[in-house]
Write a protein that holds these residues in place. Structure first.
Motif, PDB file in Angstrom:
ATOM      1  N   LEU A   9       0.770  -1.219  -0.145  1.00 28.29           N
ATOM      2  CA  LEU A   9      -0.014  -0.011  -0.236  1.00 28.29           C
ATOM      3  C   LEU A   9       0.932   1.327  -0.035  1.00 28.29           C
ATOM      4  O   LEU A   9       0.480   2.102   0.830  1.00 28.29           O
ATOM      5  N   TYR A  35      -7.962  -4.131   0.373  1.00 29.77           N
ATOM      6  CA  TYR A  35      -7.825  -2.604   0.277  1.00 29.77           C
ATOM      7  C   TYR A  35      -8.116  -1.951  -0.765  1.00 29.77           C
ATOM      8  O   TYR A  35      -9.213  -1.047  -0.653  1.00 29.77           O
ATOM      9  N   ALA A  39     -11.426   0.543  -0.662  1.00 31.51           N
ATOM     10  CA  ALA A  39     -11.349   2.102  -1.214  1.00 31.51           C
ATOM     11  C   ALA A  39     -12.375   2.237  -2.341  1.00 31.51           C
ATOM     12  O   ALA A  39     -12.926   3.376  -2.437  1.00 31.51           O
ATOM     13  N   SER A  46     -10.921   8.042   4.726  1.00 24.95           N
ATOM     14  CA  SER A  46      -9.460   8.234   5.029  1.00 24.95           C
ATOM     15  C   SER A  46      -8.670   7.184   4.680  1.00 24.95           C
ATOM     16  O   SER A  46      -9.325   5.929   4.896  1.00 24.95           O
ATOM     17  N   LYS A  47      -7.276   7.062   4.378  1.00 24.83           N
ATOM     18  CA  LYS A  47      -6.298   5.925   4.424  1.00 24.83           C
ATOM     19  C   LYS A  47      -6.560   5.146   5.767  1.00 24.83           C
ATOM     20  O   LYS A  47      -6.456   3.903   6.022  1.00 24.83           O
TER      21      LYS A  47
END
Length: 73
Positions: A9, A35, A39, A46-47
């Protein structure tokens, strides 16, 4: 002990572990895949929140696998 260095990531990480490089790569690929799925479905988050949801989802998978394993004993 083997040293592993990979990018997960966007973060480069290095660690030592007694594990096969192929297994490390499969774990990295799983994290990236999960992920990206999160997303796409929660692009406004937010990440940090996405990573928290990723950790919870993986922990839930582990709990389910442990529960299934206990049931089969």
């Amino acid at each position: 002990m083997r040293r592993h260095t990979l990018t997960v990531l966007g973060q480069e990480v290095s660690f030592k572990a007694e594990t096969d490089p192929g297994r490390v790569e499969r774990a990295r690929a799983l994290l990236e895949e999960r992920y990206e799925l999160l997303a796409r479905n929660g692009g406004h988050l937010s990440k940090e929140k996405l990573l928290t949801f990723l950790a919870l989802a993986l922990a839930d998978d582990l709990v389910n696998m442990k529960d299934e394993w206990v049931e089969t004993e």
